[in-house]
Design a protein around this motif. Structure first.
Motif, short mmCIF file in Angstrom:
data_model
loop_
_atom_site.label_atom_id
_atom_site.label_comp_id
_atom_site.label_asym_id
_atom_site.label_seq_id
_atom_site.Cartn_x
_atom_site.Cartn_y
_atom_site.Cartn_z
N ASP A 144 24.77 30.80 33.45
CA ASP A 144 25.66 30.99 32.38
C ASP A 144 26.63 32.16 32.62
O ASP A 144 26.37 33.21 32.85
CB ASP A 144 24.79 31.59 31.28
N THR A 145 27.97 31.78 32.84
CA THR A 145 29.04 32.60 33.03
C THR A 145 29.33 33.82 31.92
O THR A 145 29.76 34.73 32.31
CB THR A 145 30.21 32.02 33.52
N ASP A 146 28.98 33.23 30.81
CA ASP A 146 29.27 33.90 29.68
C ASP A 146 28.45 35.61 29.78
O ASP A 146 28.81 36.31 29.33
CB ASP A 146 28.93 33.23 28.23
N VAL A 147 27.15 35.04 30.18
CA VAL A 147 26.31 36.46 30.16
C VAL A 147 26.94 37.22 31.36
O VAL A 147 26.87 38.46 30.99
CB VAL A 147 24.93 35.83 30.44
N GLU A 203 30.03 37.60 32.28
CA GLU A 203 31.30 38.30 31.76
C GLU A 203 30.79 39.34 30.90
O GLU A 203 31.44 40.40 30.78
CB GLU A 203 31.80 37.26 31.03
N ARG A 204 29.60 39.35 30.04
CA ARG A 204 29.31 40.33 28.99
C ARG A 204 28.69 41.54 29.82
O ARG A 204 29.12 42.68 29.62
CB ARG A 204 28.31 39.85 28.03
N ARG A 205 28.06 41.11 30.92
CA ARG A 205 27.40 42.18 31.99
C ARG A 205 28.28 43.20 32.42
O ARG A 205 28.44 44.39 32.33
CB ARG A 205 26.19 41.71 32.65
N GLU A 227 31.42 43.54 31.61
CA GLU A 227 32.06 44.35 30.72
C GLU A 227 31.33 45.36 30.23
O GLU A 227 31.96 46.63 30.29
CB GLU A 227 32.34 43.38 29.44
N ALA A 228 30.01 45.38 30.01
CA ALA A 228 29.12 46.50 29.66
C ALA A 228 29.04 47.58 30.72
O ALA A 228 28.78 48.63 30.33
CB ALA A 228 27.68 45.75 29.27
N GLU A 229 29.19 46.94 31.86
CA GLU A 229 28.72 47.84 33.25
C GLU A 229 30.14 48.58 33.51
O GLU A 229 30.43 49.56 34.59
CB GLU A 229 28.05 47.37 34.15
N ARG A 252 37.24 43.01 36.14
CA ARG A 252 37.48 41.71 36.70
C ARG A 252 38.75 41.65 37.49
O ARG A 252 39.73 42.33 37.39
CB ARG A 252 37.49 40.79 35.81
#
Length: 152
Positions: free
Chosen positions: A79-82, A84-86, A88-90, A94
């Motif tokens: 799941d690339t969406d996960v 992407e969110r990780r 950003e959170a860290e 990109r």
């Protein structure tokens, strides 16, 4: 290339080895983004399990000294969406591409792709062992079919 038939066929990639400044810090960094088991360790390396393959993070005093815009490896995820969110959170920046690319703290470039969108295919018994149920998109199936490799 030679016309000679006495050559070994490339079958796959057993592992990718990346140079990092500190193996444990690298394990922690990758652990903030990805879910994995540690396959093994040495005094200067950590090996992240990717089913029947692994990612070797090896300490190197020169890690991060040189980077370029082309050398990278493609990491397949469910799941690339996960991811992407990780990222950003860290606060992981990109790389400006049409895909999902980033650099780790040592400058290693990672291109993240989603399993269902690419030709790369894990054997069913490996996916089962990883606890994953994944399928392929129509476009990935078509690419595989062109090679006579479409899943049944």
């Amino acid at each position: 290339m030679t016309d000679d038939d006495d050559r070994a066929r490339m079958v796959g990639i057993n592992h990718v080895a990346l140079s990092v400044g500190d193996a444990e810090e690298a394990r922690e960094f990758y652990g903030t983004i990805f879910d994995f088991e540690v396959r093994g360790r040495t005094d200067s390396a950590v090996f992240l399990d990717v089913g029947d393959q692994f990612l070797a993070l090896t300490e190197d005093d020169d890690a991060g000294r040189t980077t370029d815009d082309h050398r990278h490896f493609g990491l397949v995820v469910d799941d690339t969406d996960v991811v992407e969110r990780r990222l950003e959170a860290e606060g992981v920046e990109r790389i400006a591409t049409a895909g999902l690319d980033f650099r780790d703290p040592w400058g290693n470039r990672i291109q993240v792709v989603q399993y269902d969108e690419v030709q790369f295919t894990k054997a069913d018994h490996v996916l089962d062992g990883m606890g994953l149920e994944l399928d392929k998109s129509d476009s990935a199936r078509a690419e595989l079919a062109q090679k006579g490799m479409a899943p049944e």
